[in-house]
Design an enzyme around this catalytic site. Sequence first.
Site, mmCIF file in Angstrom:
data_model
loop_
_atom_site.group_PDB
_atom_site.id
_atom_site.type_symbol
_atom_site.label_atom_id
_atom_site.label_comp_id
_atom_site.label_asym_id
_atom_site.label_seq_id
_atom_site.Cartn_x
_atom_site.Cartn_y
_atom_site.Cartn_z
ATOM 1 N N ASP A 48 16.262 36.389 40.572
ATOM 2 C CA ASP A 48 16.393 35.479 39.422
ATOM 3 C C ASP A 48 15.904 36.218 38.292
ATOM 4 O O ASP A 48 16.335 37.266 38.032
ATOM 5 C CB ASP A 48 15.330 34.197 39.542
ATOM 6 C CG ASP A 48 15.385 33.097 38.702
ATOM 7 O OD1 ASP A 48 16.223 32.196 39.064
ATOM 8 O OD2 ASP A 48 14.681 32.899 37.673
ATOM 9 N N LYS B 178 10.883 29.175 45.835
ATOM 10 C CA LYS B 178 10.801 30.009 44.758
ATOM 11 C C LYS B 178 9.621 30.702 44.512
ATOM 12 O O LYS B 178 8.554 30.270 45.043
ATOM 13 C CB LYS B 178 10.987 29.200 43.522
ATOM 14 C CG LYS B 178 11.677 29.754 42.376
ATOM 15 C CD LYS B 178 13.289 29.849 42.509
ATOM 16 C CE LYS B 178 13.914 30.834 41.245
ATOM 17 N NZ LYS B 178 15.145 30.600 41.304
HETATM 18 P P1 NDP Z 1 18.348 37.838 33.933
HETATM 19 O O1 NDP Z 1 17.049 38.374 34.118
HETATM 20 O O2 NDP Z 1 19.560 38.855 34.306
HETATM 21 O O3 NDP Z 1 19.155 37.597 32.580
HETATM 22 C C1 NDP Z 1 18.004 36.539 31.865
HETATM 23 C C2 NDP Z 1 18.700 36.521 30.523
HETATM 24 O O4 NDP Z 1 18.074 35.150 29.754
HETATM 25 C C3 NDP Z 1 18.564 37.586 29.491
HETATM 26 O O5 NDP Z 1 19.587 37.589 28.529
HETATM 27 C C4 NDP Z 1 17.219 37.083 28.639
HETATM 28 O O6 NDP Z 1 17.036 37.700 27.599
HETATM 29 C C5 NDP Z 1 17.421 35.349 28.705
HETATM 30 N N1 NDP Z 1 15.918 34.899 28.611
HETATM 31 C C6 NDP Z 1 15.214 35.011 29.686
HETATM 32 N N2 NDP Z 1 13.902 34.435 29.338
HETATM 33 C C7 NDP Z 1 14.317 33.962 28.172
HETATM 34 C C8 NDP Z 1 13.371 33.172 27.229
HETATM 35 N N3 NDP Z 1 12.088 32.910 27.358
HETATM 36 N N4 NDP Z 1 13.974 33.020 25.979
HETATM 37 C C9 NDP Z 1 15.312 33.360 25.431
HETATM 38 N N5 NDP Z 1 16.072 34.084 26.495
HETATM 39 C C10 NDP Z 1 15.387 34.297 27.579
HETATM 40 O O7 NDP Z 1 18.497 36.398 34.749
HETATM 41 P P2 NDP Z 1 19.389 35.812 35.301
HETATM 42 O O8 NDP Z 1 20.877 35.956 34.387
HETATM 43 O O9 NDP Z 1 19.679 35.764 36.906
HETATM 44 O O10 NDP Z 1 18.841 34.016 35.235
HETATM 45 C C11 NDP Z 1 19.256 33.308 34.078
HETATM 46 C C12 NDP Z 1 19.348 31.815 34.390
HETATM 47 O O11 NDP Z 1 19.956 31.376 35.481
HETATM 48 C C13 NDP Z 1 17.924 31.418 34.759
HETATM 49 O O12 NDP Z 1 17.649 30.288 34.375
HETATM 50 C C14 NDP Z 1 17.666 31.689 36.506
HETATM 51 O O13 NDP Z 1 16.901 30.663 36.974
HETATM 52 C C15 NDP Z 1 19.229 30.867 36.543
HETATM 53 N N6 NDP Z 1 19.912 31.201 37.864
HETATM 54 C C16 NDP Z 1 20.045 32.391 38.219
HETATM 55 C C17 NDP Z 1 20.766 32.729 39.485
HETATM 56 C C18 NDP Z 1 20.940 34.200 39.841
HETATM 57 O O14 NDP Z 1 21.532 34.491 40.835
HETATM 58 N N7 NDP Z 1 20.422 35.124 39.323
HETATM 59 C C19 NDP Z 1 21.232 31.796 40.243
HETATM 60 C C20 NDP Z 1 20.956 30.249 39.808
HETATM 61 C C21 NDP Z 1 20.333 30.165 38.485
HETATM 62 P P3 NDP Z 1 15.849 38.887 27.312
HETATM 63 O O15 NDP Z 1 16.397 40.144 28.136
HETATM 64 O O16 NDP Z 1 15.592 39.180 26.078
HETATM 65 O O17 NDP Z 1 14.667 38.638 28.176
HETATM 66 O O1 2IT Z 2 18.055 29.718 41.041
HETATM 67 C C1 2IT Z 2 18.791 30.055 41.964
HETATM 68 O O2 2IT Z 2 19.525 29.363 42.550
HETATM 69 C C2 2IT Z 2 18.648 31.632 42.304
HETATM 70 N N1 2IT Z 2 18.041 32.253 41.465
HETATM 71 C C3 2IT Z 2 19.194 32.233 43.573
HETATM 72 C C4 2IT Z 2 18.361 31.884 44.554
HETATM 73 C C5 2IT Z 2 19.200 32.821 45.931
HETATM 74 O O3 2IT Z 2 18.521 32.434 47.177
HETATM 75 O O4 2IT Z 2 20.053 33.047 45.927
#
Ligand code: NDP
Ligand code: 2IT
Length: 453
Positions: free
Chosen positions: A170, A130
């Site tokens: 992420d 990561k």
């Molecule tokens: P994005 O940046 O697309 O969206 C993040 C969302 O979470 C936004 O709505 C954001 O609000 C909110 N957020 C972020 N930080 C905070 C905080 N400190 N407090 C409250 N709200 C918060 O990210 P993703 O959708 O990609 O990721 C969301 C989660 O999913 C994370 O935990 C990530 O690690 C996990 N994840 C992502 C994957 C991926 O493929 N993208 C894969 C597996 C897990 P705001 O716009 O106000 O910041």
């Molecule tokens: O938390 C996760 O699994 C991710 N942000 C996706 C990682 C990836 O390599 O696709």
Amino acid sequence: MSNKYQDRIDAFMESMKAKGAHEEEFLQAVEEVAETIIPFIAENPKYEEHNILERIVEPERTIIFRVPWTDDEGKARVNRGYRVEFNSAIGPYKGGLRFHPSVNLSILKFLGFEQIFKNSLTTLPMGGGKGGSDFDPKGKSDNEVMRFCQSFMTELSKHIGPNTDVPAGDIGVGGREIGYMFGQYKRIRNEFTGVLTGKGQNWGGSLIRPEATGYGAIYFVQNMLERIGDNIRGKSVIISGSGNVAQFAIEKILQLGGKVLSVSDSSGYVFAPEGIHSEHLDYIKELKNVKRGRISELGDAYPDMKFFEGERSWNVPTSADIAVPCATQNELNGEDAKKLVEKGVKIVGEGANMPSTPEAIEVFEQNKILFAPGKAANAGGVATSGLEMSQNSLRLSWSREEVDDRLKTIMADIHDQCVKFGRDEHGHVDYIKGANLAGFVKVADAMIDQGIV
Ligand code: NDP
Ligand code: 2IT
């Protein structure tokens, strides 16, 4: 959790704290794994003989670097960049990059550690890693984001490669950032290669990768429901977040006939008493991915919805069946969990990484809520990244249907592994235990095979 191995778990955690008491998120993630792995190791002495637990909690390599860039006023700015290359026993390091002001080493170590087990569960050959930066993309112009991404990649490119370490997105890193970073890698190395996943579809990206984490989380919830003879149709779902994972979780819930009650961002949540429909979802995608606005604007645009400033989705003033947290770590605490139980929630599937605090998980366990940890439920994103790597190696692209079918199969396989390792004599499945043990065994056996490295 009461456990006949509690003394050993406590002693192990004391040794971890002695090495880094301030790494709170990392310690939290390690403790959740230790609680299920230490009893397992005690009954399977080969892992103890090889000291696997002590070795697996130490990253193979951690890289920290300066990221200088110039803002639109011509002023020099600086951020800190990281890559934690945690474990390569079963494949190249693989895991996302997070750009958010809260990013620090503890958060990236927790995410990298979780990624080891998650990637193992996907059945694909990927190690755990990561990275990211404390850079905040909010309020920055596209040109500022580009210059930051180029500077970040100028250093990161020395450490990654398609057979070494393959980053992805992420929080704060989506298609735009992956594009800028890919461009810079290609320029520096003069090599067009699958060094990042989540690429654009015209330049090596896989169909369904943008959708995969959210879709996969809902496929997993559907698998949990099917095991108890039920399904999502007609169920109401509380969602937090409004980014990549939340958007495509909502899309899949709608396709499967469920009702979505809420979305949120860091400023508050929007309650939709009549449900979020596909028209609203289109609005959210445009708002968050193109205009980069705030979720309160959804409440302003649709008078039947209401925005609650500073509150989280767990406060929705209605009953619900399922909760899918899709924002960030520790966004759902013990008090929130009690509220969900009172509302009638029976299933929680983590779209985000570690969104539930240990106190919340305890409330879920006491109330026999079926709880799927992120390392199982959100593994569809990295699994589809693995499919993107395969397509890049083969130099061909699979159709949407083919990738989606593979994603469904992988999520069902992860669910089966959780049931196999996590079911008790009464038929109740502890998905935390199941995911930890199934993920651990494959990596631990590979570490034993490869000797002390
Ligand atoms: P994005 O940046 O697309 O969206 C993040 C969302 O979470 C936004 O709505 C954001 O609000 C909110 N957020 C972020 N930080 C905070 C905080 N400190 N407090 C409250 N709200 C918060 O990210 P993703 O959708 O990609 O990721 C969301 C989660 O999913 C994370 O935990 C990530 O690690 C996990 N994840 C992502 C994957 C991926 O493929 N993208 C894969 C597996 C897990 P705001 O716009 O106000 O910041
Ligand atoms: O938390 C996760 O699994 C991710 N942000 C996706 C990682 C990836 O390599 O696709």
